[in-house]
Motif scaffolding. Structure first.
Motif, short mmCIF file in Angstrom:
data_model
loop_
_atom_site.label_atom_id
_atom_site.label_comp_id
_atom_site.label_asym_id
_atom_site.label_seq_id
_atom_site.Cartn_x
_atom_site.Cartn_y
_atom_site.Cartn_z
N THR A 38 0.83 -1.16 -0.24
CA THR A 38 -0.01 -0.44 0.06
C THR A 38 0.54 1.19 0.19
N VAL A 170 -4.70 -5.50 -3.72
CA VAL A 170 -3.88 -5.60 -2.70
C VAL A 170 -4.69 -6.54 -1.53
N ARG A 179 0.19 -5.24 5.53
CA ARG A 179 -0.25 -5.37 3.31
C ARG A 179 1.03 -5.38 2.57
#
Length: 243
Positions: A38, A170, A179
């Protein structure tokens, strides 16, 4: 400091692979961008410096950890040298079949990236033969949800490029974990010759899907692990023709 040879046609030696495995472990421990998938830093064009099977690195690291160096610092007999005996554990682990698999792995990443899932490729391949590789690249644009693999090469003096285009999203591996995973679905295939599109095909029938985890990311370097058990070390491409 132990220096790893990258962009070389020859396979790295056992000591190189073991040193690389240790360096990767340390870098991922110091990762400055935990949520790499991200982060805006992942966006842009990347060129691959090195790719190999993660299992090969682990095997090399395990085998060399048990090897006893000779007093002179040279490899001990049976540890890749010409000494006698039955051969080291590494000799048995890195069999000709394993090495052949690694060579084939690099070939597909260089010339047919769609066959390798979320692949990028290798710059600096051998210039021998009719096809001369000019580098493989991966472009991320997570803001637009896009990923693109590019394999550039020359054939008979013509500049060619294979583009494999796809969507990227994602993916959360486990709740609460960083993430770091991007899942890619490749949708179309383009062939360009001297900058002109000569062929464009949809990939909906093949439905090639892959993912890539990025446990290390900074301004210049990216270390990723693909869904096929492959490891990539990539550098941000800041060359004049990156656009």
């Amino acid at each position: 400091m132990h220096q790893l040879r990258v962009n070389a046609a020859a396979l790295p030696g056992p000591a190189d692979l073991a040193a690389l495995d240790r360096a990767i472990t340390e870098l991922t421990r110091l990762n400055p961008v935990p949520d790499s998938a991200t982060s805006d830093l992942i966006n842009g064009r990347w060129v691959l410096l090195f790719t190999a099977s993660s299992a090969t690195l682990r095997q090399a690291s395990s085998a060399t950890a048990g090897a006893s160096p000779s007093p002179s610092g040279a490899p001990a007999a049976g540890a890749g040298g010409s000494g006698g005996g039955g051969g080291s554990d590494l000799d048995r682990l890195l069999t000709p079949l394993q090495l052949a698999n690694d060579v084939a792995y690099r070939f597909f990443y260089t010339y047919v990236p769609v066959l390798a899932g979320a692949a990028v490729g290798a710059r600096g391949a051998s210039s021998s033969g009719p096809v001369k590789a000019r580098g493989n690249f991966q472009v991320f644009d997570t803001r637009a949800g896009k990923v693109e693999n590019q394999a550039r090469f020359d054939v008979a003096g013509r500049r060619c490029c294979i583009n494999v285009n796809g969507s990227a999203t994602v993916a959360q591996v486990t709740p609460g974990s960083p993430r770091q995973r991007l899942r890619a679905t490749f949708t179309s295939f383009d062939l360009l010759v001297d900058g002109e599109r000569r062929l464009s095909l949809p990939l909906s029938l093949l439905n090639p899907v892959g993912y890539v985890d990025t446990p290390y990311l900074d301004d210049e370097l990216r270390i990723s692990i693909g869904d096929k058990g492959s490891l990539f070390i990539a550098a941000r491409d800041s060359s004049a023709d990156a656009s």
